[in-house]
Motif scaffolding. Sequence first.
Motif, PDB file in Angstrom:
ATOM      1  N   LYS A  84      -1.297  -2.142 -10.345  1.00 14.12           N
ATOM      2  CA  LYS A  84      -2.158  -2.130  -9.163  1.00 14.12           C
ATOM      3  C   LYS A  84      -1.270  -2.221  -7.939  1.00 14.12           C
ATOM      4  CE  LYS A  84      -6.221  -2.391  -6.988  1.00 14.12           C
ATOM      5  NZ  LYS A  84      -5.783  -1.980  -5.641  1.00 14.12           N
ATOM      6  N   TRP A  85      -1.364  -1.227  -7.066  1.00 11.50           N
ATOM      7  CA  TRP A  85      -0.596  -1.253  -5.833  1.00 11.50           C
ATOM      8  C   TRP A  85      -1.131  -2.357  -4.927  1.00 11.50           C
ATOM      9  CZ3 TRP A  85      -1.124   4.723  -5.001  1.00 11.50           C
ATOM     10  CH2 TRP A  85      -0.361   5.378  -5.986  1.00 11.50           C
ATOM     11  N   ASP A  86      -0.224  -3.053  -4.278  1.00 12.42           N
ATOM     12  CA  ASP A  86      -0.611  -4.189  -3.445  1.00 12.42           C
ATOM     13  C   ASP A  86      -0.624  -3.807  -1.961  1.00 12.42           C
ATOM     14  OD1 ASP A  86      -1.439  -6.845  -3.164  1.00 12.42           O
ATOM     15  OD2 ASP A  86       0.585  -7.492  -2.642  1.00 12.42           O
ATOM     16  N   SER A 138       7.474  10.874   3.179  1.00 10.14           N
ATOM     17  CA  SER A 138       8.295  10.488   2.038  1.00 10.14           C
ATOM     18  C   SER A 138       7.529   9.432   1.252  1.00 10.14           C
ATOM     19  CB  SER A 138       9.643   9.951   2.537  1.00 10.14           C
ATOM     20  OG  SER A 138      10.496   9.653   1.467  1.00 10.14           O
ATOM     21  N   ARG A 139       8.224   8.624   0.531  1.00 12.69           N
ATOM     22  CA  ARG A 139       7.542   7.609  -0.271  1.00 12.69           C
ATOM     23  C   ARG A 139       7.050   6.475   0.617  1.00 12.69           C
ATOM     24  NH1 ARG A 139       6.550   6.059  -5.293  1.00 12.69           N
ATOM     25  NH2 ARG A 139       6.487   3.841  -5.798  1.00 12.69           N
ATOM     26  N   MET A 140       5.768   6.164   0.499  1.00 20.33           N
ATOM     27  CA  MET A 140       5.157   5.092   1.269  1.00 20.33           C
ATOM     28  C   MET A 140       5.540   3.731   0.691  1.00 20.33           C
ATOM     29  SD  MET A 140       1.061   4.545   1.871  1.00 20.33           S
ATOM     30  CE  MET A 140       0.852   6.224   2.475  1.00 20.33           C
ATOM     31  N   ASP A 141       5.699   2.744   1.574  1.00 19.42           N
ATOM     32  CA  ASP A 141       5.975   1.386   1.149  1.00 19.42           C
ATOM     33  C   ASP A 141       4.644   0.693   0.875  1.00 19.42           C
ATOM     34  OD1 ASP A 141       6.688  -1.229   0.750  1.00 19.42           O
ATOM     35  OD2 ASP A 141       7.840  -1.440   2.606  1.00 19.42           O
ATOM     36  N   PHE A 142       4.364   0.436  -0.389  1.00 17.36           N
ATOM     37  CA  PHE A 142       3.067  -0.129  -0.759  1.00 17.36           C
ATOM     38  C   PHE A 142       2.955  -1.625  -0.466  1.00 17.36           C
ATOM     39  CE2 PHE A 142       3.380   3.616  -3.616  1.00 17.36           C
ATOM     40  CZ  PHE A 142       2.362   4.338  -3.028  1.00 17.36           C
ATOM     41  N   LEU A 143       4.006  -2.215   0.062  1.00 19.96           N
ATOM     42  CA  LEU A 143       3.951  -3.608   0.496  1.00 19.96           C
ATOM     43  C   LEU A 143       3.768  -3.706   2.003  1.00 19.96           C
ATOM     44  CD1 LEU A 143       6.804  -5.160  -1.691  1.00 19.96           C
ATOM     45  CD2 LEU A 143       4.338  -5.155  -2.134  1.00 19.96           C
ATOM     46  N   ALA A 144       3.572  -2.568   2.659  1.00 15.48           N
ATOM     47  CA  ALA A 144       3.450  -2.538   4.120  1.00 15.48           C
ATOM     48  C   ALA A 144       2.244  -3.343   4.583  1.00 15.48           C
ATOM     49  CB  ALA A 144       3.349  -1.106   4.612  1.00 15.48           C
ATOM     50  N   ARG A 145       2.431  -4.057   5.668  1.00 18.95           N
ATOM     51  CA  ARG A 145       1.340  -4.808   6.291  1.00 18.95           C
ATOM     52  C   ARG A 145       1.049  -4.302   7.702  1.00 18.95           C
ATOM     53  NH1 ARG A 145       1.098  -5.796   1.689  1.00 18.95           N
ATOM     54  NH2 ARG A 145       0.843  -7.820   0.649  1.00 18.95           N
ATOM     55  N   SER A 146       1.790  -3.281   8.138  1.00 22.49           N
ATOM     56  CA  SER A 146       1.571  -2.689   9.451  1.00 22.49           C
ATOM     57  C   SER A 146       1.971  -1.217   9.396  1.00 22.49           C
ATOM     58  CB  SER A 146       2.403  -3.401  10.524  1.00 22.49           C
ATOM     59  OG  SER A 146       3.780  -3.123  10.361  1.00 22.49           O
ATOM     60  N   ASP A 173      13.869   5.716   9.883  1.00 18.57           N
ATOM     61  CA  ASP A 173      14.431   7.047  10.141  1.00 18.57           C
ATOM     62  C   ASP A 173      13.619   8.173   9.498  1.00 18.57           C
ATOM     63  OD1 ASP A 173      15.021   6.398   7.545  1.00 18.57           O
ATOM     64  OD2 ASP A 173      17.107   7.095   7.612  1.00 18.57           O
ATOM     65  N   ASP A 174      12.471   7.841   8.927  1.00 11.97           N
ATOM     66  CA  ASP A 174      11.622   8.839   8.271  1.00 11.97           C
ATOM     67  C   ASP A 174      10.611   9.363   9.296  1.00 11.97           C
ATOM     68  OD1 ASP A 174      10.462  10.464   6.408  1.00 11.97           O
ATOM     69  OD2 ASP A 174       9.641   8.856   5.162  1.00 11.97           O
ATOM     70  N   THR A 175      11.039  10.307  10.106  1.00 16.28           N
ATOM     71  CA  THR A 175      10.251  10.794  11.238  1.00 16.28           C
ATOM     72  C   THR A 175       9.157  11.753  10.789  1.00 16.28           C
ATOM     73  OG1 THR A 175      12.197  10.611  12.653  1.00 16.28           O
ATOM     74  CG2 THR A 175      10.380  11.959  13.482  1.00 16.28           C
TER      75      THR A 175
END
Length: 358
Positions: free
Chosen positions: A237-239, A145-153, A161-163
């Motif tokens: 710019k994605w972070d 699904s949509r990726m979280d561009f603020l992810a740090r891990s 729940d996005d299996t």
Amino acid sequence: MSMRRLVLLLSSATVLSCAYGAPEPARFDGLGAFLDSLMLEHDVPGVSFAVFDDGGQLYEYVGGLKSQDAPDPIERGTAFEAASISKPVFSYVVFSLAREGVLDLDASLSTLVSEVPEVAYDPRSVALTARTLLTHQGGLPNWRSRMDFLARSYADLFAPDDTLRFVADPGTEYRYSGEGFVLLQRIVEEVTGQALHELAGERVFGPLGMTASSVVFDTDMERNYPHGHDREGSPDKWDLRLALASSTLHTTGSDLAKFGAHLASEIRQGGPFSALATPAATIEVIGGVTRSWGLGVGVVDDGPRRYVYHGGNNVIFIADFMYGVEENLGYALLTNSANGQRMVEPVERRIFGRDVPR
């Protein structure tokens, strides 16, 4: 011509004129002006571009602006997002580890780690190998699904729940998958005890002299990077600070040409890393054209001609990389705009004198 476009053109010409001490080879006469015209026609703010053969870089061009909202010009060391061209770099890392016996490309991933990340719940996960994932035959989707561009891990990349689920049985068909590369990255990092940025630095960037390249957007990259732009020209710019084998390579046209020249040399000399460009998964055969996938790169066989390639699309950054084996000629194109896709075919025709059926 708008004032903004005039500034863009002048900026391109200034950077180009300052970049070289030697005369441009005759066969590349007019190439800079050609790229300038494409940038203006398709509203692409900035470009980093290089041509190479199996001996090294033949030509380099940098031009335009880092952002529509600022006058800072693209420089030779400005690192663009190369998006999915990250995958050939990671494939090189994995193949180098396999050559050293650190891992077996054909061993079940379940034998390398205590638990295969994300998909251990599905018994089909035991059929996954490094080779099936590098050749996009792992049966996994491109993305959930949509990726979280603020992810740090890794745990933060997607909602809890996005299996991740198989969409095909492993080893049965070609399905392009960024998920497969990230899954393999996690296993490689666990097996080696090294992070992706360390592996890429030691095995690719350092040995090849790719001094402006990184797989993570960190403080070093922040010193000289462009903003991406949507089709209307709005900068962004994605972070995303998490290194991903699928898509977070930051590099220059010149650096990517160093990787291309090395791969070209391996292919033409039959070196061990030519295996990356050996067809492993057939996508389709139409007439005399066979489209297939090797270890992290696409392969087109058109009669006696073979082309090795990979594109990159992070929405607001478009990139392209291609090497013609018979021509012994390749290019690396990096743009900071969604409109960069409109430059790909004209550049391909300019370099190879034809459309490559990929």
